[in-house]
Design an enzyme around this catalytic site. Structure first.
Site, PDB file in Angstrom:
ATOM      1  N   HIS A  30     -10.253   1.194   1.686  1.00 15.38           N
ATOM      2  CA  HIS A  30      -9.770   2.493   2.187  1.00 15.38           C
ATOM      3  C   HIS A  30     -10.931   3.455   2.454  1.00 15.38           C
ATOM      4  CE1 HIS A  30      -5.446   2.246   2.230  1.00 15.38           C
ATOM      5  NE2 HIS A  30      -5.370   1.868   0.960  1.00 15.38           N
ATOM      6  N   CYS A  58       0.854  -1.190   0.000  1.00 16.41           N
ATOM      7  CA  CYS A  58       0.000   0.000   0.000  1.00 16.41           C
ATOM      8  C   CYS A  58       0.890   1.240   0.000  1.00 16.41           C
ATOM      9  CB  CYS A  58      -0.884  -0.039   1.252  1.00 16.41           C
ATOM     10  SG  CYS A  58      -1.985   1.370   1.410  1.00 16.41           S
ATOM     11  N   HIS A  65      -9.195  -3.572  -2.373  1.00 17.89           N
ATOM     12  CA  HIS A  65      -8.199  -2.872  -1.553  1.00 17.89           C
ATOM     13  C   HIS A  65      -8.557  -1.382  -1.471  1.00 17.89           C
ATOM     14  CE1 HIS A  65      -3.853  -2.210  -0.263  1.00 17.89           C
ATOM     15  NE2 HIS A  65      -4.260  -0.989  -0.530  1.00 17.89           N
ATOM     16  N   GLU A  66      -8.871  -0.772  -2.630  1.00 19.19           N
ATOM     17  CA  GLU A  66      -9.176   0.672  -2.649  1.00 19.19           C
ATOM     18  C   GLU A  66     -10.503   0.984  -1.972  1.00 19.19           C
ATOM     19  OE1 GLU A  66      -6.730   2.537  -3.190  1.00 19.19           O
ATOM     20  OE2 GLU A  66      -5.545   0.905  -4.023  1.00 19.19           O
TER      21      GLU A  66
END
Length: 184
Positions: A157, A110, A153-154
């Site tokens: 966030h 990351c 993953h994004e």
């Protein structure tokens, strides 16, 4: 131009907060930020610019990684069939996912994490994402393989979740049951 100096690191409060929906139509500033995020990813994959501006290569970036608590992500990668995924998205949402899991055997990294975190990060093997793209059109993406992992993953966030939150603390290299290994 965004550089690594703009990317917040572990411990920054925006990385652990639930990002807010972007009102559609977005403001000029929000559109400009999304385009800057896409440009950052493009620049981070250009060896000359990486060297010149001391960038870390990235395939995804979420607004909270810039200290902006809004539901915006940018993704730039090619899959194993050489299909390009180049997206700037407002309010991306996973609307369905497979039961089957997948993972990267080498783990995940990351831009907001300056250390290596070893371990298997279980993800859904297939997802469907709905969002508004940078041209302000609704999109529905069916993803599998590396693109599915990057989008998860994004989107994590945007929900204050870091990739290492998914790693099994007792056995970091435990492979999830019925999981498919994905090549980068």
């Amino acid at each position: 131009m965004l550089t690594m100096k703009d990317v917040v690191r572990e411990g920054h409060p925006s990385l652990r907060k639930q990002a807010k929906e972007v009102a559609i139509p977005p403001t000029k500033e929000e559109i400009a930020l999304l385009k800057s995020m896409q440009t950052f990813l493009s620049n981070s994959q250009d060896e000359e610019l990486v060297e010149k501006y001391d960038l870390r290569p990235g395939v995804g970036l979420a607004a909270p990684q810039l200290g902006v608590e809004k539901r915006m992500i940018a993704v730039l990668l090619t899959d194993d069939k050489d299909r390009l995924y180049d997206y700037g998205l407002f309010n991306p949402k996973i609307v369905s996912h497979s039961v089957e899991k997948s993972y990267l055997p080498s783990g995940e990294g990351c831009l907001s994490v300056d250390r290596e975190v070893p371990g298997i990060v279980p993800r859904y093997a297939r997802i469907t994402v709905k969002a508004i793209n940078s041209d302000l059109e609704p999109v529905k993406l069916r993803l599998r393989g590396l693109p599915a992992i990057v989008f998860q993953h994004e989107i994590d966030h945007l929900n204050g979740v870091m990739f290492y939150d998914h790693i099994n603390e007792d056995d970091p290299f435990a492979i999830p049951e019925n999981a498919v290994e994905v090549d980068r």
